[in-house]
Scaffold this motif. Structure first.
Motif, short mmCIF file in Angstrom:
data_model
loop_
_atom_site.label_atom_id
_atom_site.label_comp_id
_atom_site.label_asym_id
_atom_site.label_seq_id
_atom_site.Cartn_x
_atom_site.Cartn_y
_atom_site.Cartn_z
N ASP A 1 -102.32 -10.84 -1.36
CA ASP A 1 -103.21 -10.90 -0.09
C ASP A 1 -102.46 -10.65 1.35
O ASP A 1 -103.06 -10.83 2.44
CB ASP A 1 -104.37 -12.23 -0.22
N GLU A 2 -101.24 -10.77 1.37
CA GLU A 2 -100.44 -10.58 2.32
C GLU A 2 -100.06 -9.41 2.93
O GLU A 2 -99.88 -8.34 2.10
CB GLU A 2 -99.33 -11.56 2.30
N ILE A 3 -100.09 -9.15 4.23
CA ILE A 3 -99.60 -8.00 4.85
C ILE A 3 -98.42 -8.39 5.86
O ILE A 3 -98.32 -9.57 6.19
CB ILE A 3 -100.48 -6.96 5.51
N TRP A 4 -97.60 -7.59 6.24
CA TRP A 4 -96.38 -7.85 7.11
C TRP A 4 -96.62 -7.32 8.53
O TRP A 4 -97.23 -6.08 8.68
CB TRP A 4 -95.19 -7.18 6.47
N VAL A 5 -96.57 -8.05 9.50
CA VAL A 5 -96.68 -7.58 10.76
C VAL A 5 -95.13 -7.20 11.34
O VAL A 5 -95.35 -6.32 12.29
CB VAL A 5 -97.39 -8.68 11.84
N GLN A 6 -94.19 -7.82 11.16
CA GLN A 6 -92.87 -7.66 11.56
C GLN A 6 -92.53 -6.16 11.38
O GLN A 6 -92.76 -5.58 10.28
CB GLN A 6 -91.92 -8.60 10.93
N PRO A 7 -91.97 -5.46 12.35
CA PRO A 7 -91.51 -4.24 12.16
C PRO A 7 -90.49 -3.96 10.98
O PRO A 7 -89.93 -4.85 10.79
CB PRO A 7 -90.92 -3.80 13.55
N PRO A 8 -90.65 -2.89 9.93
CA PRO A 8 -91.57 -1.69 10.12
C PRO A 8 -92.62 -1.97 9.48
O PRO A 8 -93.26 -1.16 8.57
CB PRO A 8 -90.61 -0.66 9.64
N GLY A 9 -93.56 -2.99 9.51
CA GLY A 9 -94.73 -3.21 8.64
C GLY A 9 -95.85 -2.52 9.33
O GLY A 9 -95.91 -1.34 9.64
N THR A 10 -97.30 -3.27 9.28
CA THR A 10 -98.47 -2.78 9.53
C THR A 10 -98.42 -2.13 10.81
O THR A 10 -99.07 -1.12 10.81
CB THR A 10 -99.50 -3.72 9.19
N PRO A 11 -98.22 -2.71 12.06
CA PRO A 11 -98.22 -1.95 13.47
C PRO A 11 -97.58 -0.48 13.21
O PRO A 11 -97.91 0.61 13.63
CB PRO A 11 -97.72 -2.94 14.17
N THR A 12 -96.27 -0.83 12.67
CA THR A 12 -95.48 0.74 12.56
C THR A 12 -96.21 1.71 11.82
O THR A 12 -96.07 2.68 12.37
CB THR A 12 -94.32 0.19 12.08
N VAL A 13 -96.71 1.38 10.83
CA VAL A 13 -97.27 2.37 9.86
C VAL A 13 -98.57 2.85 10.63
O VAL A 13 -98.91 3.79 10.63
CB VAL A 13 -97.78 1.82 8.52
N GLY A 14 -99.26 1.87 11.17
CA GLY A 14 -100.29 2.54 12.18
C GLY A 14 -100.08 3.24 13.15
O GLY A 14 -100.99 4.34 13.41
N GLU A 15 -99.03 2.88 13.87
CA GLU A 15 -98.52 3.99 15.06
C GLU A 15 -98.48 5.37 14.37
O GLU A 15 -98.82 6.54 14.81
CB GLU A 15 -97.42 3.50 15.48
N CYS A 16 -97.67 5.36 13.17
CA CYS A 16 -97.49 6.52 12.41
C CYS A 16 -98.71 7.26 12.09
O CYS A 16 -98.80 8.61 12.20
CB CYS A 16 -96.86 6.31 11.20
N TYR A 17 -99.76 6.68 11.57
CA TYR A 17 -101.08 7.24 11.27
C TYR A 17 -101.58 7.94 12.63
O TYR A 17 -102.28 8.95 12.37
CB TYR A 17 -102.17 6.41 10.69
#
Length: 453
Positions: free
Chosen positions: A73-89
């Motif tokens: 149930d966990e996600i990663w905020v630390q780069p290159p986690g969720t924010p980095t992937v979101g920026e890519c999208y």
């Protein structure tokens, strides 16, 4: 504090490398590749978010590296986690106008908003099992990190997402995060490594891993986007701290972190107090950025003394020691024994290879940026910085990018995965690093083709 994105115990490399022939490719091939890759990556998301590493059978999930196991149930905020992937999208959406990518970016934003702490920032890993889009977030209380661009990077992505979509949950999350940054800022303009404060070095005024610098950057970005004067005031106060914390001549650089009596301080056992060359180069860049944004010349005044110290402290041409001893200016090194060492040979192999003790640290570029600014003046320098590439320059970059584009297309397997093989018995991993790297290569190719037609 920031470590290498790849674990030292797991040396990863792209299974199909840039040794592939630079065959002729088309924008259609690139678009089909990023679509196929996105469909697979979307299928492994946890309520819209991601961890850093996945086993190929998807049974094992890790954060930054394999020593940080993530729960289901966990996600990663630390780069290159969720924010980095979101920026890519987001970038893929802007390059192709395909709504699928915006949907994926929105899902990543929702995951971050639901994983946000009640205080307003983020930890490096968050639980999103409670995410229900039809109801407001149920936020848990906890400490939040400015290390590794964690809270700042999450906020930056959400602000960029807010440019494209306008939804209440997003506005609320952004406002909460901005208020958190203001609350966490000391009266002198510094930020700690973690907040709320609990004692220890994580409470110190922290430049290490660009903690303060990233806070200033996102506050300037928030002011640019929303015109909030409180954000500009916060950023300028951060710049004032940079000025105040410069060490006295002849060592006119900056430390990695300062105790609350403004003295260079120990952090982890292998991070002794010293004058930091990497931190000094970063302060030069940040001071230039604040000057360009505000026009206030006081932010340039510390730079010549800092450059003078850097020029006198090289190990070799364009190479510096990460830390120099206060007083003697000798290069110093740290190990797990909490002692100061004076040669790399004294350091254990794990610390010698697991920390960047000598490098250029981007310092030559920072010094050159200051020299260009002094030569050109603020107006011309600003104009040159924002000057678009000519068509000829774009075509040259497109030509240079062709082999990497071909490699990225060729490396994607039939399921839409970029697999990175590991050392020893490891059969391979799926990583955010490889996804973001290859997606950005292909998106850049699509952008350049569009701009040169």
């Amino acid at each position: 504090m920031r470590r290498m994105w790849f674990s030292m115990g797991l040396v990863l490399f792209l299974s199909v490398s840039s040794a592939l022939p630079a065959e002729k490719q088309s924008p259609e091939q690139a678009k089909e590749t990023i679509k196929k890759a996105t469909l697979f990556f979307k299928s492994i998301a946890t309520n819209g978010g991601y961890v850093g590493l996945y086993s190929t059978d998807l049974k094992q999930r890790y954060g930054e590296a394999i020593y940080e196991k993530a729960s289901a149930d966990e996600i990663w905020v630390q780069p290159p986690g969720t924010p980095t992937v979101g920026e890519c999208y987001l970038r893929a959406y802007k390059a192709t106008d395909e709504i699928m990518y915006l949907d994926c970016a929105r899902a990543a934003g929702l995951a971050l908003a639901w994983g946000q702490r009640k205080e307003g920032g983020w930890d490096h890993r968050v639980d999103v099992s409670h995410l229900i889009q039809a109801s407001p977030p149920i936020r848990k209380s906890g400490r939040c990190s400015f290390d590794d661009d964690i809270s700042q990077g999450a906020l930056t992505f959400l602000i960029r997402l807010d440019v494209v979509i306008d939804e209440r949950w997003l506005t609320d999350s952004i406002n909460l995060a901005i208020e958190f940054l203001k609350e966490a800022q000391f009266d002198n303009g510094a930020w700690p490594q973690w907040y709320p404060l609990i004692g220890g070095y994580s409470d110190y005024y922290t430049f290490n891993d660009n903690a303060i610098n990233d806070c200033i950057r996102v506050m300037l970005f928030a002011h640019e986007r929303y015109g909030r004067e409180d954000c500009l005031k916060s950023a300028k106060l951060g710049g004032d701290f940079i000025i105040a914390s410069q060490l006295p001549a002849p060592q006119s650089g900056w430390a990695q972190q300062y105790s609350h009596d403004m003295k260079p301080a120990w952090a982890r056992a292998f991070e002794p107090p010293g004058v930091g060359s990497a931190e000094t180069g970063q302060q030069i860049r940040t001071l230039i950025d604040i000057y360009l944004y505000t026009g206030e010349k006081k932010y340039l005044e510390p730079i010549p003394k800092a450059i003078d110290w850097l020029n006198r402290s090289k190990v070799t041409d364009n190479t510096w020691s990460r830390l120099n001893e206060v007083g003697t200016n000798r290069p110093i090194y740290g190990d797990v024994d909490s002692k100061v060492h004076y040669t790399l040979g004294e350091i254990s192999e794990e610390r010698r290879t697991g920390y960047s003790w000598q490098s250029g640290f981007g310092i030559p570029g920072a010094i050159q940026e200051y020299r260009d600014l002094m030569e050109q003046g603020i107006d011309r320098f600003r104009a040159n910085r924002s000057k678009p590439l000519t068509t000829a320059e774009k075509k040259k970059r497109l030509e240079d990018l062709a082999p990497r584009t071909a490699a990225a297309i060729g490396a994607l397997d039939e399921r839409g995965r970029w697999i990175e093989k590991g050392a020893g018995k490891n059969t391979g991993m799926i990583s955010c690093i490889s996804f973001v790297r290859n997606m950005n290569i292909l998106i850049w190719y699509i952008e350049l083709v569009k701009e040169t037609q």
